[in-house]
Design a protein around this motif. Sequence first.
Motif, short mmCIF file in Angstrom:
data_model
loop_
_atom_site.label_atom_id
_atom_site.label_comp_id
_atom_site.label_asym_id
_atom_site.label_seq_id
_atom_site.Cartn_x
_atom_site.Cartn_y
_atom_site.Cartn_z
N GLY A 18 8.95 9.21 -2.84
CA GLY A 18 9.80 8.08 -2.46
C GLY A 18 10.87 8.45 -1.47
N LEU A 19 10.56 9.40 -0.59
CA LEU A 19 11.51 9.85 0.42
C LEU A 19 11.26 9.09 1.72
N TYR A 20 12.26 8.36 2.17
CA TYR A 20 12.13 7.55 3.37
C TYR A 20 13.02 8.14 4.45
N GLU A 21 12.39 8.61 5.51
CA GLU A 21 13.08 9.34 6.57
C GLU A 21 14.26 8.56 7.15
N THR A 22 14.08 7.27 7.35
CA THR A 22 15.13 6.46 7.96
C THR A 22 16.14 5.94 6.94
N GLY A 23 15.82 6.09 5.65
CA GLY A 23 16.69 5.54 4.61
C GLY A 23 16.37 4.11 4.24
N ILE A 24 15.39 3.51 4.92
CA ILE A 24 15.01 2.12 4.68
C ILE A 24 13.73 2.08 3.86
N ARG A 25 13.73 1.30 2.79
CA ARG A 25 12.56 1.18 1.93
C ARG A 25 11.53 0.28 2.59
N PRO A 26 10.24 0.61 2.47
CA PRO A 26 9.21 -0.30 3.01
C PRO A 26 9.28 -1.67 2.34
N ASP A 27 8.68 -2.66 2.97
CA ASP A 27 8.72 -4.03 2.44
C ASP A 27 7.99 -4.15 1.11
N GLU A 28 6.90 -3.40 0.94
CA GLU A 28 6.15 -3.44 -0.31
C GLU A 28 5.76 -2.02 -0.71
N VAL A 29 5.98 -1.70 -1.97
CA VAL A 29 5.56 -0.43 -2.54
C VAL A 29 4.73 -0.75 -3.77
N ASN A 30 3.42 -0.69 -3.61
CA ASN A 30 2.48 -1.07 -4.68
C ASN A 30 1.79 0.17 -5.22
N LEU A 31 2.23 0.64 -6.38
CA LEU A 31 1.68 1.86 -6.98
C LEU A 31 1.20 1.54 -8.39
N PRO A 32 0.20 0.68 -8.52
CA PRO A 32 -0.27 0.27 -9.85
C PRO A 32 -0.90 1.43 -10.60
N GLU A 33 -0.74 1.41 -11.91
CA GLU A 33 -1.31 2.45 -12.75
C GLU A 33 -2.50 1.88 -13.53
N GLY A 34 -3.43 2.72 -13.87
CA GLY A 34 -4.58 2.28 -14.65
C GLY A 34 -5.67 3.33 -14.63
N SER A 35 -6.64 3.16 -15.48
CA SER A 35 -7.79 4.06 -15.54
C SER A 35 -9.05 3.22 -15.71
N PRO A 36 -9.96 3.24 -14.69
CA PRO A 36 -9.89 4.01 -13.45
C PRO A 36 -8.71 3.58 -12.58
N PRO A 37 -8.29 4.46 -11.66
CA PRO A 37 -7.09 4.17 -10.87
C PRO A 37 -7.32 3.09 -9.81
N PHE A 38 -6.21 2.47 -9.41
CA PHE A 38 -6.22 1.50 -8.33
C PHE A 38 -5.92 2.20 -7.00
N THR A 39 -6.24 1.52 -5.91
CA THR A 39 -5.78 1.95 -4.60
C THR A 39 -4.28 1.71 -4.51
N ARG A 40 -3.54 2.70 -4.07
CA ARG A 40 -2.10 2.57 -3.87
C ARG A 40 -1.82 2.12 -2.44
N GLN A 41 -0.80 1.29 -2.28
CA GLN A 41 -0.56 0.68 -0.97
C GLN A 41 0.95 0.57 -0.71
N ILE A 42 1.34 0.91 0.51
CA ILE A 42 2.72 0.73 0.97
C ILE A 42 2.67 -0.06 2.27
N CYS A 43 3.49 -1.09 2.37
CA CYS A 43 3.46 -2.00 3.52
C CYS A 43 4.74 -1.87 4.35
N ASN A 44 4.55 -1.78 5.63
CA ASN A 44 5.62 -1.61 6.62
C ASN A 44 6.37 -0.31 6.43
N ALA A 45 5.59 0.76 6.37
CA ALA A 45 6.16 2.10 6.34
C ALA A 45 6.77 2.47 7.69
#
Length: 288
Positions: free
Chosen positions: A43-70
């Motif tokens: 969760g380290l953001y070089e500019t200090g600004i968080r992306p618009d969406e941080v989708n890190l769902p948990e589950g088994s089997p795992p989900f695809t993780r997605q970050i929007c506007n990095a």
Amino acid sequence: MIQLTQQQIEQFRKDGFLIVDKIIEPEAAADILERFPLIFEQGLYETGIRPDEVNLPEGSPPFTRQICNAWKSDLTIARQVLSEQMGRVCAQLGGWSGTRLMIDNLLWKPVAGRSIGFHQDSMYSTWIDKPELVSCWLALDQTTAAGGTLVYIRGSHKWGEAKPIMQFHGPEDDLKEVREWAAANDLELELVPIEVPPGGGAFHDGWLWHGSRINNADVPRRALAMHYFQADIEFNPANLKVGNGPIYGRYKKFGSNELDESYFPITWTDTGYRSPGLDEYLNEGHEK
């Protein structure tokens, strides 16, 4: 620099996509991939600004993780997403005089990662008045058909506008909606998996049906997706509750449908215009 031929442009418009073995150098793809653990795991953001969406769902089997506007959070990502080259190529494919960024997606599909349901990107973008997108999917790992790569349905950008699918992340039947749409309209599904080395990828039309299947390989599949509008768009207030409008409608100005270039920057135009301050932002890291 990618130089498209007229044959490639015609193929894109016929099939709804164009596969390119090398969009950027493998070394540049490796530089982007190095940012993934920092952004996703620390969760380290070089500019200090968080992306618009941080989708890190948990589950088994795992989900695809997605970050929007990095691009707002990391300058290595930003230099790729906001490059003039990307804007120019997407404008050529879309037949536009200028290109504006809608959103980027960092995508991390782990081993055994679940599918992404087949969908149309533009169906989620009707909160602007011209939702016809051109997207670039950039592979950061070697991709294989068995490894949960992106899959296109050839020619499906000409099938009309469907509805947003019921389950986007990890559906039991990833082809459910497109299969039903094809059956109702007497159409056939021709699935085309994108198999390219790191730095390769594909461009696709916003109305093309596409998704990704379960990752049955023994390595993760990571990618950077970039979605672009034509430059001369406005908000469509009637549809701000549709698709991802509730997220990006936050940037709408009072009493105006104009899109603010600080949030939806113009990356290329045939007059040479780019959003003011954009190049200074991209050069910031080089000056440190």
